[in-house]
Design a protein around this motif. Structure first.
Motif, PDB file in Angstrom:
ATOM      1  N   ALA A 239       0.850  -1.199   0.000  1.00  0.00           N
ATOM      2  CA  ALA A 239       0.000   0.000   0.000  1.00  0.00           C
ATOM      3  C   ALA A 239       0.885   1.249   0.000  1.00  0.00           C
ATOM      4  N   ALA A 240       1.933   1.207   0.852  1.00  0.00           N
ATOM      5  CA  ALA A 240       2.828   2.369   0.932  1.00  0.00           C
ATOM      6  C   ALA A 240       3.525   2.587  -0.413  1.00  0.00           C
ATOM      7  N   ALA A 241       3.909   1.462  -1.059  1.00  0.00           N
ATOM      8  CA  ALA A 241       4.603   1.566  -2.345  1.00  0.00           C
ATOM      9  C   ALA A 241       3.699   2.246  -3.380  1.00  0.00           C
ATOM     10  N   PHE A 242       2.414   1.836  -3.408  1.00  0.00           N
ATOM     11  CA  PHE A 242       1.486   2.444  -4.368  1.00  0.00           C
ATOM     12  C   PHE A 242       1.280   3.926  -4.052  1.00  0.00           C
ATOM     13  N   TRP A 243       1.199   4.203  -2.771  1.00  0.00           N
ATOM     14  CA  TRP A 243       0.972   5.596  -2.365  1.00  0.00           C
ATOM     15  C   TRP A 243       2.172   6.465  -2.740  1.00  0.00           C
ATOM     16  N   LEU A 244       3.365   5.879  -2.561  1.00  0.00           N
ATOM     17  CA  LEU A 244       4.596   6.618  -2.829  1.00  0.00           C
ATOM     18  C   LEU A 244       4.793   6.799  -4.339  1.00  0.00           C
ATOM     19  N   GLN A 245       4.790   5.725  -5.080  1.00  0.00           N
ATOM     20  CA  GLN A 245       5.044   5.732  -6.533  1.00  0.00           C
ATOM     21  C   GLN A 245       4.209   4.646  -7.179  1.00  0.00           C
ATOM     22  N   TRP A 246       3.006   5.001  -7.650  1.00  0.00           N
ATOM     23  CA  TRP A 246       2.128   3.950  -8.167  1.00  0.00           C
ATOM     24  C   TRP A 246       2.707   3.253  -9.385  1.00  0.00           C
ATOM     25  N   ASP A 247       3.433   4.047 -10.253  1.00  0.00           N
ATOM     26  CA  ASP A 247       3.952   3.425 -11.482  1.00  0.00           C
ATOM     27  C   ASP A 247       5.065   2.425 -11.186  1.00  0.00           C
ATOM     28  N   LEU A 248       5.968   2.805 -10.251  1.00  0.00           N
ATOM     29  CA  LEU A 248       7.028   1.856  -9.870  1.00  0.00           C
ATOM     30  C   LEU A 248       6.420   0.626  -9.195  1.00  0.00           C
ATOM     31  N   ALA A 249       5.406   0.896  -8.367  1.00  0.00           N
ATOM     32  CA  ALA A 249       4.766  -0.219  -7.649  1.00  0.00           C
ATOM     33  C   ALA A 249       4.102  -1.180  -8.631  1.00  0.00           C
ATOM     34  N   THR A 250       3.446  -0.603  -9.649  1.00  0.00           N
ATOM     35  CA  THR A 250       2.777  -1.473 -10.632  1.00  0.00           C
ATOM     36  C   THR A 250       3.804  -2.370 -11.316  1.00  0.00           C
ATOM     37  N   ALA A 251       4.952  -1.766 -11.671  1.00  0.00           N
ATOM     38  CA  ALA A 251       5.990  -2.571 -12.335  1.00  0.00           C
ATOM     39  C   ALA A 251       6.464  -3.687 -11.411  1.00  0.00           C
ATOM     40  N   THR A 252       6.626  -3.364 -10.121  1.00  0.00           N
ATOM     41  CA  THR A 252       7.097  -4.378  -9.165  1.00  0.00           C
ATOM     42  C   THR A 252       6.096  -5.504  -9.037  1.00  0.00           C
ATOM     43  N   PHE A 253       4.811  -5.128  -8.902  1.00  0.00           N
ATOM     44  CA  PHE A 253       3.817  -6.183  -8.667  1.00  0.00           C
ATOM     45  C   PHE A 253       3.517  -7.006  -9.905  1.00  0.00           C
ATOM     46  N   ALA A 254       3.800  -6.420 -11.052  1.00  0.00           N
ATOM     47  CA  ALA A 254       3.605  -7.196 -12.280  1.00  0.00           C
ATOM     48  C   ALA A 254       4.548  -8.390 -12.280  1.00  0.00           C
ATOM     49  N   LEU A 255       5.681  -8.230 -11.576  1.00  0.00           N
ATOM     50  CA  LEU A 255       6.662  -9.326 -11.562  1.00  0.00           C
ATOM     51  C   LEU A 255       6.464 -10.291 -10.377  1.00  0.00           C
ATOM     52  N   ALA A 256       5.570  -9.917  -9.429  1.00  0.00           N
ATOM     53  CA  ALA A 256       5.402 -10.730  -8.216  1.00  0.00           C
ATOM     54  C   ALA A 256       4.983 -12.189  -8.482  1.00  0.00           C
ATOM     55  N   PRO A 257       4.112 -12.440  -9.491  1.00  0.00           N
ATOM     56  CA  PRO A 257       3.722 -13.849  -9.715  1.00  0.00           C
ATOM     57  C   PRO A 257       4.905 -14.777  -9.965  1.00  0.00           C
ATOM     58  N   LEU A 258       6.043 -14.203 -10.355  1.00  0.00           N
ATOM     59  CA  LEU A 258       7.225 -15.044 -10.570  1.00  0.00           C
ATOM     60  C   LEU A 258       7.601 -15.793  -9.283  1.00  0.00           C
TER      61      LEU A 258
ATOM     62  N   LEU B  97      16.155  -4.155 -10.833  1.00  0.00           N
ATOM     63  CA  LEU B  97      16.639  -3.510 -12.053  1.00  0.00           C
ATOM     64  C   LEU B  97      15.499  -2.796 -12.784  1.00  0.00           C
ATOM     65  N   ALA B  98      14.335  -3.437 -12.815  1.00  0.00           N
ATOM     66  CA  ALA B  98      13.174  -2.818 -13.476  1.00  0.00           C
ATOM     67  C   ALA B  98      12.836  -1.492 -12.790  1.00  0.00           C
ATOM     68  N   VAL B  99      12.851  -1.514 -11.440  1.00  0.00           N
ATOM     69  CA  VAL B  99      12.510  -0.306 -10.681  1.00  0.00           C
ATOM     70  C   VAL B  99      13.543   0.797 -10.932  1.00  0.00           C
ATOM     71  N   ILE B 100      14.835   0.422 -10.894  1.00  0.00           N
ATOM     72  CA  ILE B 100      15.874   1.439 -11.111  1.00  0.00           C
ATOM     73  C   ILE B 100      15.747   2.030 -12.524  1.00  0.00           C
ATOM     74  N   GLY B 101      15.520   1.131 -13.504  1.00  0.00           N
ATOM     75  CA  GLY B 101      15.379   1.591 -14.897  1.00  0.00           C
ATOM     76  C   GLY B 101      14.264   2.629 -15.017  1.00  0.00           C
ATOM     77  N   ILE B 102      13.083   2.273 -14.487  1.00  0.00           N
ATOM     78  CA  ILE B 102      11.947   3.201 -14.581  1.00  0.00           C
ATOM     79  C   ILE B 102      12.257   4.478 -13.790  1.00  0.00           C
ATOM     80  N   GLY B 103      12.890   4.297 -12.619  1.00  0.00           N
ATOM     81  CA  GLY B 103      13.217   5.441 -11.754  1.00  0.00           C
ATOM     82  C   GLY B 103      14.151   6.422 -12.467  1.00  0.00           C
TER      83      GLY B 103
END
Ligand SMILES: Nc1ncnc2c1ncn2[C@@H]1O[C@H](COP(=O)(O)OP(=O)(O)OP(=O)(O)O)[C@@H](O)[C@H]1O
Length: 571
Positions: free
Chosen positions: A140-159, A246-252
């Motif tokens: 929740a904090a991640a989405f609140w802080l940076q929703w786009d970075l959070a979305t990228a992170t959670f897209a990879l969570a099913p791995l 790496l995905a987060v840093i790239g987008i960041g």
């Protein structure tokens, strides 16, 4: 088994929620510090968030301590109850259960398998609760802080989930193999130690070593495979994490270059990720742990599924209290052991009047010991009934029945305790005077006084301190103290040499005086004294009468008697 523990569980979860809240707030303060204090080099902007951070850290530590200690207390209590429950259950199981399961394996189930569940309970309670809440808060904090970075992170969570799924089947089968192998190793060690004299006397050390090696190799393989699976899983998870970072840093980097994000925000987000991954990882790991623990749980459930052969009668159905006179009636009793086809007793009927002594003899496998197990109600007959003073045995509460019918078993059963405690277990709470009187009746008093600490000498079934005859006299003293109206003696002279056997005849006579006695024996020296002899063959009575009548009959009894005499004379 979780009675009384649930509200503590709620307290644990509450601590976890508060702890996660404190940590999330601390991370937000970190972002704030980076942007306002660090980047601007302003000490003024440092103090206030730093003080808040410190306060949060102290509160968070106190909550973490309370929650951690409490969750261990709750889960260990649960495991303790589980252990007691299984142990209580095992104590009620019928004799054939123990003959069909190796003792070492049962031991391993009661210790190792319970421990596997313990690990799951401890990690399960702490792990699931804290991982779940932490993951939700940080997400929740991640989405609140940076929703786009959070979305990228959670897209990879099913791995993570895919990796855990891939490994769980392997982990379960390996855990099961490991638990079975552990039981086998304990069994071999336990059996070998019990048979040490045979092993040494017949030079079987190599054979025993090979037996252990086979089981130990199975255990070794299972352990290595389990470690390999866990290692592989851990490494794969790390690679997945690296991909996410790496995905987060790239987008960041891209967002900073576009001026849509500050460095402080990116660092706070990265810090959040470092908090978010462990709970996600431990949730997946927990899946593996639960899978492994189910292998242990299955083995415990197997024990819990075994039903006691007999149970107490319903409350209120008990016969009137009062010491029975001791009339024993066996009425058309048939019995076969659960899971076998052999009829151990087949339509057996006879009555023994109060104070009578009846000898039950017959060839090996005739059903004599089975009869003693039915008289003590280790089993109920399949048909027919056994009665004490006209009341079916299954109408007595088990504890009371076993006060009225005392057993002197074939093997001398000894408690790991003092001589005094060994006699006193015939009647808990008996006075020292009563214990000594019983020992005198059993001709045990003198040899007990000769022991290093007299009545306080500790005995051990495996120690050579007491001879077979002395142990048997202790058992007689125990039975004297029990003072039951009915006695069942199962081969009281087995394993004793002629002198030792003769030495217990007098104490036995004193014990039997005035009690209904059923003596199961091959040793027919006491037969002339008996009121009656019953000969059993293939679970049926084939001859019955007094000793001299049966001798005159010239049948099975006469044959058994002659072969006994010839053996005794060494012919
Ligand atoms: N736990 C058991 N499970 C299955 N069958 C059993 C069990 N114990 C005994 N039996 C069988 O029941 C029958 C009667 O056995 P029991 O031990 O009562 O004979 P016994 O007359 O006491 O023999 P022995 O003189 O050798 O002690 C035998 O066929 C035996 O194989």
């Amino acid at each position: 088994m979780t009675r009384g523990l649930r509200r503590w569980l709620v307290a644990v979860w509450l601590c976890t929620v508060l702890g996660a809240l404190a940590e999330t707030s601390a991370i937000l303060l970190f972002g704030d510090l980076t942007d306002n204090a660090l980047q601007n080099g302003s000490l003024d902007a440092f103090w206030s968030p730093a003080a808040q951070w410190l306060a949060l850290a102290v509160v968070g530590a106190a909550i973490g301590y309370a929650g951690g200690s409490l969750s261990v207390w709750v889960s260990e209590r649960f495991v303790m109850r589980l252990r007691e429950h299984v142990f209580d259950h095992v104590q009620k199981l019928p004799p054939h259960f123990f003959q069909r399961h190796r003792q070492g394996d049962l031991l391993s189930r009661l210790t190792g398998d319970v421990e596997a569940i313990e690990q799951m309970a401890v990690s399960g309670l702490i792990g699931t609760a804290s991982a779940l809440f932490s993951a939700v808060f940080y997400a929740a904090a991640a989405f609140w802080l940076q929703w786009d970075l959070a979305t990228a992170t959670f897209a990879l969570a099913p791995l993570f989930w895919l990796a855990a799924r891939k490994f769980s089947a392997g982990v379960k089968s390996v855990a099961r193999d490991g638990r079975v192998a552990d039981g086998a190793v304990t069994s071999v060690v336990e059996e070998s130690l019990g048979n040490l004299v045979l092993t040494q006397a017949y030079g079987r050390q190599d054979a025993e070593r090979r037996r252990l090696k086979v089981e130990a190799t199975a255990w070794f393989r299972a352990s290595v495979r389990s470690a390999r699976l866990n290692q592989a899983y851990g490494q794969i998870v790390q690679v997945i994490e690296t991909i996410c970072v790496l995905a987060v840093i790239g987008i960041g980097v891209w967002e900073i270059s576009e001026g849509q994000m500050t460095l402080g925000q990116l660092l706070a987000f990265a810090a959040l990720l470092s908090y978010l991954y462990p709970p996600i990882r431990s949730l997946a790991q927990l899946g593996l742990l639960v899978t492994a623990a189910t292998a242990g749980a299955e083995r415990l459930i197997e024990i819990l599924d075994a039903r006691p052969a007999v149970s107490d009668p319903a409350q209120g159905a008990h016969p009137a209290t009062g010491r029975p006179d001791g009339t024993v009636e066996v009425r058309d009793v048939s019995f076969r052991y659960p899971g076998t086809d052999v009829t151990a007793l087949d339509g057996l009927s006879f009555t023994v009047r109060p104070g009578e002594t009846v000898i039950i003899t017959g060839p090996s496998g005739a059903g004599k010991s089975t009869l003693s197990k039915l008289l003590l109600r280790f089993y109920d007959p399949d048909s027919g009934a056994l009665l004490l003073d006209g009341t079916p045995l299954n109408a007595f509460p088990l504890e009371r029945l076993r006060e009225y019918v005392a057993l002197l078993p074939q093997e001398t059963l000894v408690l790991h305790d003092t001589v005094r405690a060994n006699i006193a277990c015939g009647r808990p709470g008996a006075s020292d005077h009563a214990i000594e009187e019983a020992a005198r009746t059993a001709d045990a008093h003198d040899f007990i006084l000769g022991l290093p600490d007299g009545y306080d000498t500790r005995v051990d079934p495996n120690s050579a301190r007491l001879s077979g005859g002395q142990l048997q006299r202790l058992a007689i003293a125990r039975a004297v103290l029990r003072d039951a109206p009915v006695l069942v003696l199962d081969e009281p002279t087995t394993g004793l040499d002629g002198i030792a056997a003769r030495r217990i005849v007098e104490p036995l006579r004193r014990l039997m005086a005035g009690r209904t006695t059923l003596m199961i024996t091959h040793d027919l020296d006491l037969a002339p004294d008996a009121d009656r002899v019953i000969v059993l063959e293939h679970g049926r009575i084939t001859e019955t009468g007094r000793h001299d009548e049966l001798l005159a009959l010239g049948g099975t009894y006469a044959r058994l008697h002659h072969s006994r005499k010839n053996t005794a004379a060494g012919v």
